[in-house]
Design an enzyme around this catalytic site. Structure first.
Site: not given
Ligand SMILES: *[C@@H]1O[C@H](CO)[C@@H](O)[C@H](O)[C@H]1NC(C)=O
Ligand SMILES: *[C@@H]1O[C@H](CO)[C@@H](O)[C@H](O)[C@H]1NC(C)=O
Ligand SMILES: *[C@@H]1O[C@H](CO)[C@@H](O)[C@H](O)[C@H]1NC(C)=O
Ligand SMILES: *[C@@H]1O[C@H](CO)[C@@H](O)[C@H](O)[C@H]1NC(C)=O
Ligand SMILES: *[C@@H]1O[C@H](CO)[C@@H](O)[C@H](O)[C@H]1NC(C)=O
Ligand SMILES: *[C@@H]1O[C@H](CO)[C@@H](O)[C@H](O)[C@H]1NC(C)=O
Length: 931
Positions: A616, A618, A730
C-alpha cells in the site's frame, strides 16, 4: 629473550642433527611415533604412500558408517565414525611420550553420510582446550585441523562435542612425532600451535607434499592449488624455479627436501601474495624457508626484505640466502616466533637497491598460538578412582572430567579451572571399597554411589567440606557410620540404608537437620537402644518443610522474573496463551487503536505521500501530541478479512526492538486497514546509496557498517528473539530506514505472516523483491530464516559497491545481477573491482574483505550453506572493530593502545635462528605503504 635462546638452540640443533641423521638412515619403515586411526574402519591396511592405518573398532562410542558420495577413493575416507548430537563429549585417547613434540591432525570428510538437510557443525578440543569449530559447508571437501604440541602427559585426548547442527563425526585422526627441537617455542608450555598455512612455493603439481617426502608427514600445500582468496595478488614476473640437486635441510624445522627443491622468484624485483589466515587475527609463529637453488653469476647478488603493511620494523631485516645459509642448496629459515597477524595477510618480498636478483621463496609456514586451558585439578584423582573399571563405558569417556563439557556422571563448578562437584555412579556394579581418593575431591557437593556392590567401611569424608548429599544406600558396606559425617557443615541428605553397617548412629547426626535414612542395617542402632530396625527419620520432616518453602520461594522468584522481563523492550514475548486467545478477537490491548478522524487530522487528510510498496501507500503525519508518524494504508485486497488483520496487528504489537521501526497502532474503519509507525527522518538506505538524496552527510564505510550492524540486529531479533520466529521475507535496501541519529531500523516486518501458514492458495505466492529473492525459496517455496540471510547478503553487496541489486548497465554484458557480478570479482580475489568509488580510500581492506566474504556466504545457493544472521552480525562487528582501529590510526590516535588487529612486531622476538648475521639497518629504505 630471543637471541640467547636461539644461539643455544643452534648448538643444540647441531648435536641433534648429527644423531638424528644417523637414526633416519637406519629406519626404513614408517617413522616411530606415528598413529593413523581410520575412524569407522574395520581392518588395518597400509596405504599407497606407506602409512599404516588401524581401525578405531575398539572404540566404545558412536556408530561407524560408510561414505560413498564423494570422489575420494583413499580407504581411510570411505568410512567415518559419528556420534549422537547430545550435550556430552566423545573422546579418542592416544598414547604419547612426554616431553616430545607432536603434530595431531584430525580430518573430516562428510560425504552426506546421514543424508541430512543440514551440514554438521560441532567443536573439537584437545583435552580441555578448545581447538576448533568444524563447520562443514560442502559434502566432498576434507576439513583438516592440525595442532603442534609438546606432550606433558602420557596420553592425549581429542574430543568432539557441542553439535549445533547435524552429528559430530570424524574421518581420521593422525599423530606424528617430531624430532629434537623442531617447533620448539618459548611459549610451548602455555600454547599450542594451530596450523594456518604451510605452503610449498613453485610446486610442480597441485598435489601436496607429505610422507614419505616429509618424514614427519606434514602436509605442504602446493601454491598452484586455486582457492578463494588464497595466494592471490601475485606480482607480475613471478617465475617458478626448481632443482634436482640435494638440499641440506637438516636444521630447524627440517622442511622436506622436495619442498626446498622448488621455489618462486620475483624476476621484476618483487614477490607478493595475499592469503586468508584461518583463525587470525591473533598471535602466530611465522617462518619462511629459503635455499638458493638458482645458479647465480659471480657478480650477482640476491638480497631482499620482507615488507608487511603496518609493520615497518620488519622491513629492516635483509635476507641474503647464500650468506645466511652459508652456501648454496642449504636451508635458511628466518621468521618470527611471535607475530601479530591479521586475517587477511598481504606480504611482499622486495629486492634491495643493491641487489641484482629478485627475491626467492621456497616455502612458508604460519601457525597460530592457541592458549592451553587448564583442566580440572581433580583430573588425576578421578582417573585413579576409575582406573579399576576400565571396561565400563562410563570410565572410558576420556579427556578432562570437566572440560570442554563434563563427563556424563560428573558435575563441575564454573571456576577456572573447574572442580568436580558431583559424582553420580548409582547402580554401576562398583565393587571393592569406596575409593579413598574420593576424599580428595575438595569441591564435592553430591556423592551418589548407591545401588552398587561396594564393601568395606565408609571413609572419612570430612575433608569434603561442601558435601550436601551423600547416597551410599543399597551396598554391602560394613563398619561404623563415621561420626566425622556430623562435622560436614552443609550436609542435608545422608542415605545409608540397606548396608551391613554396625554400631551406633553418631548422636551428632541425629541432632542435625538432616534427611537421614539408615534402615535396613541389621546391627546399626541409635545410641542406647538396640535391635530396632525401623527408625524414625530425625529431622526429615523439618527438612521437607524447608524444601517446600524453598520451592514456593523459587516459584515466586520465577514469576517475578517473568513479569520483569515483560518490561524489557528487547525481549517482550507475549505468552502463547494470550496470543492464541487474542487471535479470534479484536486486536489486543497491546496495540493502540487509532480513530480514523485522528489519523485524518494527523495526516492532513492523507496529504503527503512518503512511500509506497507492495502493501500500500505510506503517508506522513503528526499527532496532536507532536509525535511524527508514518501511516501505511494497506491495499484493500491485502487481507481476507477482519480476522487476518487482527492476527497481523497482534503479531506486530509484540515486536519491539530498537533496530525495528516501532509499531504504534492500527486503525480499522470504513473498510480501510491502516498501520501506524514511528516516522523515520532520514529516508531509506536505498536513497542514501543511490537515490535522489543529496550526499549531505558522509556516507563512508564505517557508517555503512554501522547501518549493516543495526539492520542485522533487527533481523536477528526477528529470527531469534520472537516466538514463533518471524521471517521478514522482503528485506531490501528500501526497507531499511535511517533515523535522526543516522542509525538504521528495519521496516515492513511481520506483514502477512499469517499468509505463510494460512490459506493454501495464498501461501503459494512467493513474496519478495526481484534481486533480493532467495532462489531456493523461489524454487521450493519453503521459507526459512536463511531466505532473509540471502536478501541481507545482497544488501551487504550494495553497501560495498554502491550499486543496485539489479541493473541493466552496472554489471557489464550478460550480467544484470549484483550477486553474480560480485561473486565473480570476489572469488578471483579482485575486491577493488567492486568497491564503491565514493568510498575513496577511507576503509581498511581487511574489514572490506570480511564483509565481502560474509556477503558471498549469505548468497550461497542453498540455505543450509548460508550463515545465520547472528554469525553475520558478529562478522560486521569484527569489521567495525578493525575499521575503528584503522580510523584511530589514520587520525593519529593510535597511541590509544586499543587491542590491535594490525600487524605489529615485537622486535624482541625478531630472531633469525641458524645464523648470527644480524640485520644491517638501512634507513634509506622507503617505509612500506599501507594497503
Ligand atoms: C566427481 O567427479 C566428477 C568428474 O570429475 C564430477 O563431475 C563430480 O562433480 C564429482 N563429484 C563430487 C561429489 O565431487
Ligand atoms: C597405551 O598405553 C597403555 C599403558 O602403557 C597400554 O596399556 C595401552 O595398550 C596403550 N594403548 C595403545 C593404543 O597403544
Ligand atoms: C557450543 O556452541 C555454541 C555455539 O557455537 C557456543 O555459543 C557455546 O559456548 C558452546 N558451548 C560450549 C560448552 O562450548
Ligand atoms: C606474543 O606477543 C604478545 C604481545 O607482544 C603477547 O601478549 C603474547 O603473550 C606473546 N605470546 C603469545 C604466545 O601470544
Ligand atoms: C551390572 O552387572 C550385571 C551382571 O553382570 C549386568 O547385567 C548389568 O548390565 C551391569 N550393569 C551395569 C550398569 O554395568
Ligand atoms: C528409608 O529407606 C527404606 C528402605 O529403602 C524405605 O523403605 C523408606 O521409605 C525410607 N524412608 C524414608 C523416610 O525415606
Amino acid at each position: 629473550m630471543g637471541r640467547g635462546l636461539f644461539l643455544g638452540r643452534g648448538l643444540f640443533l647441531c648435536l641433534l642433527v648429527f644423531c638424528t641423521s644417523v637414526l633416519m638412515e637406519l629406519s626404513t619403515a614408517q617413522m616411530p611415533g606415528f598413529v593413523s586411526l581410520d575412524c569407522g574402519g574395520s581392518q588395518s591396511f597400509t596405504d599407497e604412500i606407506g602409512l599404516e592405518w588401524t581401525p578405531d573398532d575398539h572404540f566404545t562410542f558412536g556408530e561407524r558408517t560408510n561414505v560413498s558420495l564423494t570422489n575420494e577413493t583413499r580407504t581411510q575416507y570411505t568410512t567415518l565414525r559419528y556420534f549422537p548430537a547430545d550435550d556430552r563429549k566423545y573422546c579418542y585417547t592416544l598414547n604419547v611420550t612426554t616431553r616430545t613434540r607432536y603434530l595431531i591432525r584430525a580430518t573430516f570428510l562428510y560425504g552426506d553420510f546421514d543424508s541430512n538437510n543440514v551440514y554438521p557443525n560441532f567443536e573439537i578440543s584437545l583435552g580441555p582446550t578448545f581447538w576448533s569449530t568444524i563447520v562443514i559447508s560442502d559434502a566432498s571437501t576434507i576439513e583438516v585441523r592440525e595442532l603442534i604440541f609438546l606432550a606433558s602427559d602420557p596420553t592425549i585426548s581429542v574430543c568432539l562435542s557441542n553439535a549445533t547442527t547435524g552429528n559430530p563425526f570424524i574421518s581420521t585422526l593422525e599423530l606424528r612425532q617430531f624430532n629434537g627441537s623442531m617447533y620448539f617455542t618459548g611459549f610451548e608450555n602455555q600454547f599450542y600451535l594451530s596450523t594456518s598455512a604451510r605452503i610449498n612455493f613453485g610446486a610442480e603439481s597441485e598435489e601436496p607434499v607429505r610422507y614419505p617426502d616429509d618424514p614427519f608427514d606434514r602436509i605442504w600445500e602446493s601454491d598452484s592449488v586455486k582457492r578463494a582468496n588464497y595466494l592471490v595478488d601475485v606480482a607480475s614476473g613471478t617465475k617458478k624455479v626448481s632443482t634436482q640437486l640435494p638440499i641440506d635441510v637438516n636444521r630447524d624445522e627440517r622442511p622436506p627436501q622436495k619442498v626446498m627443491q622448488t621455489a618462486v622468484v620475483g624476476t621484476n624485483g618483487s614477490l607478493t601474495y595475499r592469503l586468508n589466515l584461518d583463525g587470525f587475527p591473533g598471535n602466530g609463529w611465522a617462518y619462511s624457508y629459503f635455499a638458493e637453488i638458482e645458479d647465480l653469476a659471480p657478480e650477482d647478488t640476491r638480497k631482499f626484505r620482507l615488507v608487511l603493511p603496518g609493520a615497518p620494523d620488519i622491513s629492516k631485516a635483509v635476507v641474503n640466502i647464500m650468506e645466511n645459509a652459508q652456501g648454496k642448496y642449504r636451508l635458511y629459515e628466518p621468521g618470527f616466533e611471535n607475530l601479530t597477524l591479521p586475517f587477511v595477510l598481504s606480504f611482499r618480498f622486495g629486492r634491495t637497491i643493491d641487489s641484482s636478483k629478485g627475491p626467492l621463496l621456497n616455502a612458508m609456514e604460519i601457525n597460530k598460538y592457541v592458549k592451553k586451558i587448564d583442566g580440572s585439578p581433580d583430573g588425576g584423582v578421578i582417573a585413579s578412582i576409575i582406573s579399576p573399571y576400565t571396561s565400563a563405558a562410563w570410565a572410558q569417556e576420556g579427556g578432562d572430567p570437566c572440560l570442554p563439557v563434563p563427563w556424563t556422571w560428573v558435575h563441575c563448578s564454573s571456576d577456572s579451572p573447574p572442580l568436580i562437584t558431583a559424582v553420580k555412579l548409582s547402580g554401576q556394579n562398583l565393587t571393592g571399597n569406596i575409593p579413598s581418593d574420593i576424599t580428595k575431591l575438595s569441591g564435592l557437593v553430591e556423592l551418589r554411589l548407591d545401588g552398587n556392590a561396594l564393601t568395606g567401611s565408609i571413609p572419612d569424608l570430612s575433608s569434603c567440606v561442601n558435601l550436601e548429599i551423600i547416597h551410599l544406600e543399597n551396598n554391602q558396606l560394613t563398619g561404623e557410620l563415621p561420626s566425622s559425617l556430623a562435622t560436614l557443615p552443609k550436609l542435608k541428605e545422608l542415605y545409608v540404608q540397606n548396608n551391613k553397617l554396625s554400631g551406633t548412629v553418631p548422636s551428632g547426626l541425629l541432632n542435625k537437620k538432616l534427611n537421614l535414612n539408615y534402615t535396613g542395617n541389621m546391627n546399626l542402632h541409635e545410641g542406647g537402644k538396640s535391635g530396632s530396625q525401623t527408625k524414625i527419620i530425625i529431622g526429615s520432616s523439618v527438612g521437607a518443610a524447608v524444601l517446600l518453602v524453598a520451592t514456593i520461594a523459587s516459584c515466586l522468584f520465577i514469576q517475578k522474573g517473568k513479569r520483569n522481563s515483560k518490561h524489557d523492550d528487547n525481549v517482550q514475548i507475549l505468552p502463547t496463551q494470550r496470543l492464541v486467545s487474542s487471535l479470534s478477537n479484536a486486536p489486543t490491548e497491546a496495540a493502540h487503536c487509532f480513530m480514523l478522524s485522528e489519523i485524518e487530522e494527523a495526516t492532513n487528510r492523507f496529504e503527503r505521500k512518503i512511500g509506497s510498496g507492495g502493501f500500500g501507500v505510506v503517508f506522513y503525519g503528526r499527532l496532536i501530541d507532536g509525535r511524527e508518524i508514518a501511516v501505511k494504508v494497506l491495499t484493500s485486497d491485502s487481507y481476507q478479512g477482519k480476522r487476518e488483520f487482527s492476527n497481523e496487528v497482534t503479531l506486530l504489537s509484540r515486536i519491539h526492538h530498537r533496530n525495528l521501526v516501532q509499531f504504534l497502532g492500527y486503525c480499522q474503519e470504513d473498510g480501510k486497514n491502516m498501520l501506524v509507525y514511528e516516522f523515520m527522518h532520514n529516508g531509506t538506505l536505498k536513497e542514501h546509496l543511490y537515490g535522489p538524496l543529496p550526499h549531505e552527510w558522509n556516507f563512508n564505510w564505517i557508517k555503512r557498517l554501522e547501518i549493516a550492524e543495526d539492520a542485522a540486529r533487527g533481523i536477528e531479533y526477528l529470527h531469534t528473539g520472537c516466538v514463533p520466529a518471524i521471517i521478514h521475507r522482503d528485506l531490501k535496501s528500501s526497507n531499511i530506514l535511517v533515523d535522526n541519529n543516522l542509525r538504521a531500523k528495519v521496516s515492513d516486518f511481520g506483514l502477512s505472516k499469517s499468509q505463510v501458514d494460512g490459506v493454501s492458495h495464498v501461501s503459494s505466492v512467493v513474496r519478495g523483491t526481484v534481486g533480493y529473492l532467495d532462489p531456493e525459496y523461489y524454487i521450493s517455496q519453503q521459507l526459512t530464516d536463511k531466505s532473509d540471510v540471502y536478501s541481507f547478503g545482497v544488501i551487504l553487496l550494495e553497501l560495498i559497491s554502491g550499486r543496485e541489486a539489479i541493473s541493466n548497465e552496472s554489471f557489464g554484458v550478460n550480467c544484470r545481477n549484483i550477486v553474480q557480478w560480485a561473486r565473480l570479482h570476489i572469488e578471483s580475489g579482485d575486491i577493488q573491482g567492486i568497491i564503491d568509488p565514493n568510498l575513496r580510500e577511507d576503509y581498511d581492506i581487511q574489514s572490506m574483505w570480511k564483509i565481502a566474504e560474509k556477503a558471498l556466504m549469505c548468497v550461497q545457493p542453498h540455505g543450509h550453506m548460508r550463515p545465520s544472521i547472528s554469525e553475520v552480525l558478529k562478522e560486521i562487528q569484527d569489521a567495525l572493530l578493525i575499521e575503528r582501529e584503522a580510523l584511530a590510526a589514520r587520525e593519529g590516535l593510535s597511541d590509544l593502545s586499543r587491542n590491535s588487529f594490525h600487524s605489529s612486531v615485537n622486535m624482541d622476538a625478531f630472531d633469525i635462528p641458524g645464523t648470527e648475521n644480524y640485520v644491517a639497518i638501512d634507513e634509506s629504505i622507503a617505509q612500506p605503504t599501507a594497503r
